[in-house]
Enzyme design. Structure first.
Site, mmCIF file in Angstrom:
data_model
loop_
_atom_site.group_PDB
_atom_site.id
_atom_site.type_symbol
_atom_site.label_atom_id
_atom_site.label_comp_id
_atom_site.label_asym_id
_atom_site.label_seq_id
_atom_site.Cartn_x
_atom_site.Cartn_y
_atom_site.Cartn_z
ATOM 1 N N PRO A 157 0.795 -1.240 0.000
ATOM 2 C CG PRO A 157 0.044 -0.930 2.203
ATOM 3 C CD PRO A 157 0.812 -1.878 1.327
ATOM 4 C CB CYS A 158 3.199 2.750 -2.401
ATOM 5 S SG CYS A 158 2.388 2.335 -3.952
ATOM 6 C CG HIS A 159 -2.938 3.162 -1.492
ATOM 7 N ND1 HIS A 159 -2.587 1.859 -1.681
ATOM 8 C CD2 HIS A 159 -3.949 3.162 -0.591
ATOM 9 C CE1 HIS A 159 -3.357 1.077 -0.926
ATOM 10 N NE2 HIS A 159 -4.186 1.840 -0.247
#
Lengths: 269, 195
Positions: free
Chosen positions: A172-174
């Site tokens: 989850p780089c978001h």
């Protein structure tokens, strides 16, 4: 022996035939790898993600590539080309998704999936593994990631590494955002980043408003714990008990201690 | 007599593989690479100067063949004459590479691409047959060199050589004939030069 030696036609054609040569050892396997039929070939599935269909490629070591269908289109050829362009190897459809993928997409918890991050540097792998620690619905700043992996000055490099994440949505780089309340970069586009965060229940407006007001952390005057505003602990603080801090120095001076879930770092303001 | 029996058997196996590929390409393709690896690699190796380029060329030829078989109707795959088809792909790829190399600004002299290696310079070559013949072959004009390689190194029939060269059978025959004559002359010269 023919008196003309190697110049006689039969000897010449025999000598030419002798110029045939076996390919080097391992040639067949390398060809099969090139077309995606090798023993460790990548396969892929198309699944429903939180904000639309996803292509997910994986091999025996784990999930190696995720792309939203919106980026490559609905035709599988688009994903196969993109995969080959990125990894230099083919991929072909799989019958079943990798273990745990469906459950991870439903729950938003993808920490336990197997990933193949070969081809990334040690730094990039450390950044992505740390991003995996961020729970769904929560955000952390880029600088937090840098500090957590022991590279507090490598904030820009953290951003670049996240931008190169080969398995977005699942890793989850978001959930990594800017400290100033702006959402930051995203390899698949900032609109998608916003939609992913909203789908997880992050109130982007409120988060941005807090950041603009300089409230880097929220604390509870009952527990004397301070957190990032999106931390699940922070979200449970009733408005009457909510305290705001500009930084960890201010919080600790007021006698608050850092939350164990979100680990606000002793750095910066 | 023996030759024609070998060709019938080869055609039988070739047709079997093509039929198998038409039904299950992924299942049949490894066997195709195994069977025709030598022929494709030999073509690439005798056309190209460096062994490492030859492997890349040969692997890419198989990759193109796989993509073509994936894309085309099964009936076409079943009807393929695999050996000349694969070699034609190899030849076309080689020509494209030469053309692309000649268009790009070269950091190394272009002559290096076409110059023959000094005989025996590459250790891998010493295992690969008479170095003087290799050298003489690589110095033939392109049409003759390709024709001789396809006809005698790889063993295609004259009609298959003509198909690969996109020329009439008579022209292919004459390229082979002149190529062999030129090789003979070059070897005589080499022999007399060293005596």
């Amino acid at each position: 022996m023919n008196p003309s030696g190697p110049l006689a036609r039969r000897d010449m054609t025999a000598a030419l035939r002798a110029l045939g040569v076996e390919p080097p050892s391992g040639f067949t396997e390398r060809v099969l790898d090139r077309v995606g039929l090798g023993a460790t070939a990548d396969r892929y599935v198309m699944v429903d993600g939180p904000v639309g269909p996803l292509y997910v490629a994986f091999n025996a070591r784990g999930i190696c590539h995720v792309v939203t269908a919106g980026v490559v289109g609905d035709e599988p050829g688009g994903f196969e080309e993109r995969h080959r362009a990125r990894f230099g190897r083919g991929t072909r459809p799989a019958g079943t998704p990798p273990t745990g993928l469906d459950a991870a997409l439903r729950s938003g918890r993808s920490h336990q999936l197997a990933y193949d991050l070969g081809g990334l540097t040690g730094f990039e792998r450390a950044v992505l593994r740390k991003a995996l620690d961020i729970p769904a619905g929560e955000c952390r700043p880029y600088a937090w990631v840098a500090h957590q992996i022991g590279r507090p000055r490598a904030v820009r490099a953290v951003g670049s590494a996240l931008g190169r994440n080969p398995v977005p949505v699942l890793i989850p780089c978001h959930r990594v955002v800017r400290s100033d309340g702006r959402i930051g970069e995203y390899a698949l586009g900032p609109e998608l980043k916003a939609r992913l965060l909203e789908a997880e229940g992050v109130d982007l407006e409120a988060t941005a408003a807090l950041a603009r007001a300089g409230a880097r952390y929220l604390g509870s005057d009952t527990t004397h714990v301070y957190c990032f505003p999106t931390c699940r602990t922070a979200r449970r603080i009733g408005p009457a008990h909510q305290v705001r801090f500009r930084g960890s120095a201010e919080a600790e001076a007021a006698g608050y201690r850092p939350c164990r879930n979100c680990q606000p770092a002793k750095w910066g303001a | 007599m023996f030759t024609s029996i070998v060709m019938v058997v080869a055609t039988g196996r070739e047709a079997e593989l093509a039929a198998a590929a038409a039904i299950d390409l992924d299942g049949a393709f490894p066997a195709i690479v195994e069977r025709y690896g030598r022929v494709v690699y030999s073509t690439a190796r005798r056309l190209s100067v460096q062994a490492v380029d030859a492997e890349d060329l040969a692997a890419e030829a198989f990759a193109r063949a796989y993509a073509a078989m994936r894309a085309q109707p099964a009936e076409r795959t079943a009807a393929l004459r695999l050996r000349p088809w694969l070699i034609t792909i190899t030849l076309n790829l080689w020509r494209n590479q030469l053309r692309d190399a000649s268009r790009r600004p070269v950091t190394a002299p272009l002559a290096a691409v076409n110059d023959p290696p000094a005989p025996g310079a590459d250790p891998a070559e010493r295992r690969e047959g008479d170095p003087r013949l290799v050298c003489a072959l690589s110095q033939l004009p392109e049409a003759q060199r390709v024709a001789v390689i396809l006809r005698h190194v790889v063993g295609l029939r004259t009609s298959e050589v003509a198909d690969a060269l996109s020329c009439p059978a008579g022209t292919a025959k004459s390229h082979v004939f002149r190529g062999l004559a030129a090789l003979r002359a070059a070897l005589v010269e080499a022999r007399e030069g060293t005596s």
